[in-house]
Enzyme design. Structure first.
Site, PDB file in Angstrom:
ATOM      1  N   HIS A  10      50.099 -37.599 -42.383  1.00 43.80           N
ATOM      2  CA  HIS A  10      50.249 -36.789 -43.590  1.00 43.80           C
ATOM      3  C   HIS A  10      51.500 -37.245 -44.337  1.00 43.80           C
ATOM      4  O   HIS A  10      52.593 -37.277 -43.778  1.00 43.80           O
ATOM      5  CB  HIS A  10      50.329 -35.306 -43.230  1.00 43.80           C
ATOM      6  N   ARG A  66      53.670 -36.266 -46.514  1.00 44.77           N
ATOM      7  CA  ARG A  66      54.922 -35.533 -46.726  1.00 44.77           C
ATOM      8  C   ARG A  66      55.736 -35.338 -45.461  1.00 44.77           C
ATOM      9  O   ARG A  66      56.875 -34.872 -45.511  1.00 44.77           O
ATOM     10  CB  ARG A  66      54.597 -34.168 -47.337  1.00 44.77           C
ATOM     11  N   GLU A  67      55.175 -35.693 -44.306  1.00 47.14           N
ATOM     12  CA  GLU A  67      55.846 -35.436 -43.023  1.00 47.14           C
ATOM     13  C   GLU A  67      56.773 -36.607 -42.681  1.00 47.14           C
ATOM     14  O   GLU A  67      56.536 -37.358 -41.742  1.00 47.14           O
ATOM     15  CB  GLU A  67      54.787 -35.178 -41.946  1.00 47.14           C
ATOM     16  N   ARG A 106      49.891 -34.851 -49.254  1.00 48.35           N
ATOM     17  CA  ARG A 106      49.459 -34.860 -47.858  1.00 48.35           C
ATOM     18  C   ARG A 106      48.388 -35.912 -47.576  1.00 48.35           C
ATOM     19  O   ARG A 106      48.424 -36.600 -46.568  1.00 48.35           O
ATOM     20  CB  ARG A 106      48.905 -33.463 -47.518  1.00 48.35           C
ATOM     21  N   ARG A 121      41.316 -34.695 -40.819  1.00 45.68           N
ATOM     22  CA  ARG A 121      40.065 -33.925 -40.821  1.00 45.68           C
ATOM     23  C   ARG A 121      38.877 -34.885 -40.944  1.00 45.68           C
ATOM     24  O   ARG A 121      37.751 -34.451 -41.122  1.00 45.68           O
ATOM     25  CB  ARG A 121      40.024 -32.934 -41.995  1.00 45.68           C
ATOM     26  N   HIS A 136      53.283 -35.572 -35.865  1.00 42.92           N
ATOM     27  CA  HIS A 136      53.239 -34.824 -37.127  1.00 42.92           C
ATOM     28  C   HIS A 136      54.486 -33.941 -37.236  1.00 42.92           C
ATOM     29  O   HIS A 136      55.314 -33.910 -36.338  1.00 42.92           O
ATOM     30  CB  HIS A 136      51.991 -33.924 -37.160  1.00 42.92           C
ATOM     31  N   SER A 137      54.603 -33.234 -38.352  1.00 46.15           N
ATOM     32  CA  SER A 137      55.596 -32.165 -38.477  1.00 46.15           C
ATOM     33  C   SER A 137      54.982 -31.117 -39.411  1.00 46.15           C
ATOM     34  O   SER A 137      54.104 -31.446 -40.212  1.00 46.15           O
ATOM     35  CB  SER A 137      56.912 -32.698 -39.043  1.00 46.15           C
ATOM     36  N   GLU A 197      54.067 -31.756 -33.096  1.00 46.83           N
ATOM     37  CA  GLU A 197      54.539 -31.197 -34.363  1.00 46.83           C
ATOM     38  C   GLU A 197      56.055 -31.089 -34.219  1.00 46.83           C
ATOM     39  O   GLU A 197      56.553 -30.226 -33.493  1.00 46.83           O
ATOM     40  CB  GLU A 197      53.918 -29.821 -34.643  1.00 46.83           C
TER      41      GLU A 197
END
Length: 323
Positions: free
Chosen positions: A83, A85-86, A141, A159, A211-212, A285
């Site tokens: 993603h 923005r992470e 994202r 997804r 991820h975050s 995460e």
């Protein structure tokens, strides 16, 4: 929670555009790509660079293979930057490679891991989206693929895998952040990653996707509330990994199956990898719990990476002995 978001975002990237790579700052894609080539060139006995695919917009997806050459080695696959923005996620992949290179021959545990395991490290999966988050919209994202009959761009790569695809915790609307795409692996980035794992399924024993944020260590399943057949073992390993992580700075993590620990979501890479035969499949995460969220300050990169390394080494060590 954040007095001035723009100030916080500006502090995430130095106002002068840096071409100089730093492990304690966020690096743009060009800087990460140059670093990847450089660290492989400087450490030919330990690191090699390859390209596993090309993004929708034609950017290369670079993969680093880290480990001493050997025959019939088991492997751990680590990816970052699903993603866009992470940003702390790609920072961890770079940190991991640095630690491997710096500690080989110096740290007994890490040397043992690199002698016995190969680590495939994909620093940025969503290369187009990552660039977009730097140049255009910080909170982007998805990918940047064009969607038929829609002005909205992109698919959520996490997804888009063939794991209960588009059934829960996802959207069929191309304008939504969790858009599942037109079919499993409809995105070039998804297919490149899945193809690589499929073609190396005999050796890849663990899949770690970074991820975050929320400070969680998740494992299958997310697309169903049913427990994985290896639930007890996956849970025990997660408990040990979280304990190792917390030991450094006291950072509190929760752990468990994705569906009950965070939320139900279908089409995720960890569920897909597990169903494909990669038993030790985990989603990290990273920090924090929402104080800064995706705007995590650069001052937290080092402690975040240091503690996460302990959990990753714990899992790798377990895999080395048990897979």
């Amino acid at each position: 929670m954040i007095d001035d978001l723009q100030v916080a975002l500006d502090k995430q990237r130095d106002s002068n555009i840096r071409a100089v790579h730093s492990y304690e700052k966020y690096n743009d894609l060009d800087t990460i790509n140059a670093w990847s080539a450089n660290i492989a060139a400087q450490n030919p006995s330990l690191v090699s660079l390859s390209q596993i695919g090309t993004s929708y917009q034609g950017r290369p997806m670079y993969l680093l293979k880290v480990g001493k050459s050997g025959t019939n080695k088991k492997a751990v696959f680590i990816d970052c930057g699903f993603h866009a923005r992470e940003w702390v996620s790609p920072a961890f992949c770079q940190w991991f490679v640095k630690e491997a290179v710096n500690n080989y021959g110096r740290d007994a545990q890490f040397t043992n891991l690199l002698n016995n395991l190969d680590f495939y490290v994909l620093p940025v999966v969503n290369v187009d989206g990552y660039v977009h988050s730097w140049t255009t919209y910080r909170m982007w994202r998805k990918t940047l693929s064009v969607n038929k009959n829609s002005a909205c761009l992109g698919t959520d790569l996490n997804r888009n895998f063939n794991a209960g695809w588009c059934t829960t915790g996802t959207s069929k609307n191309p304008c939504d952040d969790t858009y599942c795409g037109t079919a499993p692996e409809s995105e070039k980035e998804t297919k490149a990653l899945a193809d690589f794992i499929r073609s190396n399924i005999g050796s890849i024993k663990a899949y770690l996707t970074i991820h975050s944020y929320l400070q969680m260590l998740l494992f299958p399943y997310s697309y169903t509330k049913s427990l994985a057949k290896d639930h007890n073992e996956l849970n025990t390993v997660a408990k040990g990994a979280v304990s190792a992580l917390t030991s450094l700075y006291g950072t509190q993590y929760t752990y468990g199956p994705g569906a009950s620990t965070i939320y139900p979501a279908s089409g995720g890479s960890d569920d897909w990898a597990y169903d494909a035969g990669v038993k030790y499949s985990y989603t990290f995460e990273l920090r924090d719990k929402g104080r800064y969220g995706f705007a995590l300050p650069e001052s937290q990169i080092k402690p975040t990476c240091e503690e996460t390394m302990l959990a990753v080494k714990y899992i790798a060590n377990y895999v080395m002995k048990n897979a």
